[in-house]
Design an enzyme around this catalytic site. Structure first.
Site, mmCIF file in Angstrom:
data_model
loop_
_atom_site.group_PDB
_atom_site.id
_atom_site.type_symbol
_atom_site.label_atom_id
_atom_site.label_comp_id
_atom_site.label_asym_id
_atom_site.label_seq_id
_atom_site.Cartn_x
_atom_site.Cartn_y
_atom_site.Cartn_z
ATOM 1 C CG HIS A 166 -15.239 0.456 18.331
ATOM 2 N ND1 HIS A 166 -14.424 0.607 19.061
ATOM 3 C CD2 HIS A 166 -15.253 -0.848 17.693
ATOM 4 C CE1 HIS A 166 -13.886 -0.729 19.232
ATOM 5 N NE2 HIS A 166 -14.304 -1.741 18.418
ATOM 6 N NE ARG A 220 -18.925 -12.454 18.001
ATOM 7 C CZ ARG A 220 -17.913 -11.806 18.355
ATOM 8 N NH1 ARG A 220 -17.651 -11.629 19.433
ATOM 9 N NH2 ARG A 220 -17.029 -11.399 17.197
ATOM 10 C CD GLU A 236 -12.195 -7.516 7.929
ATOM 11 O OE1 GLU A 236 -13.152 -8.004 7.896
ATOM 12 O OE2 GLU A 236 -11.830 -6.816 9.154
ATOM 13 C CE LYS A 280 -21.637 -5.188 9.077
ATOM 14 N NZ LYS A 280 -21.055 -5.835 10.147
ATOM 15 C CD GLU A 314 -5.392 12.072 3.833
ATOM 16 O OE1 GLU A 314 -4.883 12.792 4.777
ATOM 17 O OE2 GLU A 314 -5.735 12.745 2.837
ATOM 18 C CE LYS A 327 -11.112 -11.033 15.965
ATOM 19 N NZ LYS A 327 -11.621 -9.569 15.656
ATOM 20 C CG LEU A 352 -2.147 -1.217 1.191
ATOM 21 C CD1 LEU A 352 -2.661 -1.434 2.606
ATOM 22 C CD2 LEU A 352 -3.301 -0.671 0.152
HETATM 23 P P1 0O2 Z 1 -12.532 -5.224 15.597
HETATM 24 O O1 0O2 Z 1 -12.099 -4.969 16.820
HETATM 25 O O2 0O2 Z 1 -12.540 -4.183 14.734
HETATM 26 O O3 0O2 Z 1 -11.498 -6.445 14.827
HETATM 27 P P2 0O2 Z 1 -17.469 -12.696 8.674
HETATM 28 O O4 0O2 Z 1 -17.250 -13.958 9.827
HETATM 29 O O5 0O2 Z 1 -15.858 -12.104 8.138
HETATM 30 O O6 0O2 Z 1 -18.350 -12.933 7.380
HETATM 31 P P3 0O2 Z 1 -17.395 -10.417 10.353
HETATM 32 O O7 0O2 Z 1 -15.984 -10.739 10.876
HETATM 33 O O8 0O2 Z 1 -18.467 -10.010 11.368
HETATM 34 O O9 0O2 Z 1 -17.954 -11.725 9.463
HETATM 35 O O10 0O2 Z 1 -17.229 -9.333 9.334
HETATM 36 P P4 0O2 Z 1 -17.765 -7.967 8.749
HETATM 37 O O11 0O2 Z 1 -19.240 -7.717 9.230
HETATM 38 O O12 0O2 Z 1 -17.210 -7.605 7.378
HETATM 39 O O13 0O2 Z 1 -17.033 -6.895 9.943
HETATM 40 C C1 0O2 Z 1 -15.906 -7.267 10.551
HETATM 41 C C2 0O2 Z 1 -14.953 -5.807 11.042
HETATM 42 O O14 0O2 Z 1 -15.798 -4.643 10.380
HETATM 43 C C3 0O2 Z 1 -15.411 -5.519 12.647
HETATM 44 O O15 0O2 Z 1 -14.600 -6.388 13.429
HETATM 45 C C4 0O2 Z 1 -15.224 -3.995 12.740
HETATM 46 O O16 0O2 Z 1 -13.766 -3.919 12.579
HETATM 47 C C5 0O2 Z 1 -15.856 -3.580 11.303
HETATM 48 N N1 0O2 Z 1 -17.362 -3.352 11.642
HETATM 49 C C6 0O2 Z 1 -18.447 -4.250 11.028
HETATM 50 N N2 0O2 Z 1 -19.417 -3.592 11.340
HETATM 51 C C7 0O2 Z 1 -19.210 -2.525 12.172
HETATM 52 C C8 0O2 Z 1 -20.184 -1.354 12.772
HETATM 53 O O17 0O2 Z 1 -21.390 -1.499 12.667
HETATM 54 N N3 0O2 Z 1 -19.327 -0.380 13.479
HETATM 55 C C9 0O2 Z 1 -18.316 -0.420 13.472
HETATM 56 N N4 0O2 Z 1 -17.853 0.703 14.121
HETATM 57 N N5 0O2 Z 1 -17.234 -1.331 13.020
HETATM 58 C C10 0O2 Z 1 -17.894 -2.388 12.283
HETATM 59 P P5 0O2 Z 1 -14.625 -6.799 14.897
HETATM 60 O O18 0O2 Z 1 -14.303 -8.137 15.040
HETATM 61 O O19 0O2 Z 1 -16.115 -6.617 15.214
HETATM 62 O O20 0O2 Z 1 -13.713 -6.064 15.796
#
Ligand code: 0O2
Length: 226
Positions: free
Chosen positions: A182, A83, A166, A139, A65, A72, A48
């Site tokens: 968050h 989960r 990711e 979402k 930026e 993790k 990147l």
């Molecule tokens: P962290 O602390 O950020 O790592 P999957 O099993 O991949 O199909 P998953 O993992 O739920 O499903 O994937 P998804 O929905 O693509 O989103 C994963 C990550 O996107 C989250 O990581 C968040 O970083 C971000 N994210 C998704 N939805 C939201 C939201 O509504 N609000 C915010 N602020 N971030 C979101 P983690 O694992 O939750 O935590």
């Protein structure tokens, strides 16, 4: 040192050191996995940065930026495995989690997000495993980002290993929104969660509108200054 000072541990202290050594030994495969994910992140970050440097030199423009990377943390890994209802063995973790290695790429404009994501996934050592466009399809709470799950090789003494990572792409404004959202996720004692969610959703829509209006202005400046 006094003549009779005992330097070889014995008794409880000796057992403790023995247990610690055993513990470290049993944690080795996990630490190895974390190290490999760190390496994948370094490879992605370099790719990147190379693209951003090239855009800066050739087109006098920085599409990225900032870049943030994180592995993790172990507690989040175990929570996510729980989960999913899968035992948190090293093999299961590797097979079922796509986001142990995570990169967040912050861009100024939505167009840059799609441009950089396409250029990155066209590189011949990168495999696109999954693409979720939460910008075009946000979402319900208003969350917007482009998520890619990619495969990227790292080269170890034992050979090549493909790691999953990711990559989340967002604009500065989407990132600002996601940080506040968050906070809401981790505060369980807020009095009016529904009201806050509604306000956040309204902000997410305003941000979407603003991002595209700013992009239009940027493009107009480009067109009219040639
Ligand atoms: P962290 O602390 O950020 O790592 P999957 O099993 O991949 O199909 P998953 O993992 O739920 O499903 O994937 P998804 O929905 O693509 O989103 C994963 C990550 O996107 C989250 O990581 C968040 O970083 C971000 N994210 C998704 N939805 C939201 C939201 O509504 N609000 C915010 N602020 N971030 C979101 P983690 O694992 O939750 O935590």
């Amino acid at each position: 040192m006094a003549e009779n000072t005992q330097i070889v541990p014995s008794g409880d202290f000796g057992n403790m050191i023995g247990n610690t050594a055993e513990l470290l030994e049993s944690a080795k495969p996990f630490l190895e996995l974390m190290m490999q994910n760190e390496c994948a992140l370094r490879e992605l970050e370099t790719k990147l940065n190379v693209l951003n440097d090239e855009f800066s030199t050739v087109y006098n423009y920085n599409p990225i930026e900032s870049i943030k990377t994180r592995v993790k943390d172990p507690v989040s890994i175990v929570e996510k495995m729980n989960r999913k209802g899968i035992a948190p063995t090293i093999e299961n973790i590797e097979n079922s989690l796509n986001d142990i290695a995570g990169v967040r790429v912050i861009c100024s404009f939505p167009e840059d997000i799609y441009a950089i994501a396409d250029i990155l996934t066209m590189q011949d050592d990168i495999t696109l495993i999954k693409r979720k466009d939460y910008i075009a399809n946000p979402k319900p709470n208003g969350y917007r980002s482009l998520h890619l799950i990619v495969g990227i090789p790292i080269f170890l003494s034992t050979g090549k290993k493909i790691m999953k990572a990711e990559v989340q792409f967002r604009t500065i404004a989407m990132d600002f929104w996601a940080s506040l959202d968050h906070k809401l996720k981790y505060k369980h004692n807020v009095r009016n969660p529904a009201e806050i969610s509604a306000k956040l959703k309204a902000c997410a829509d305003a941000i979407y509108d603003l991002d595209y209006r700013m992009q239009d202005i940027r493009n107009q400046i480009e067109r009219e200054s040639r």
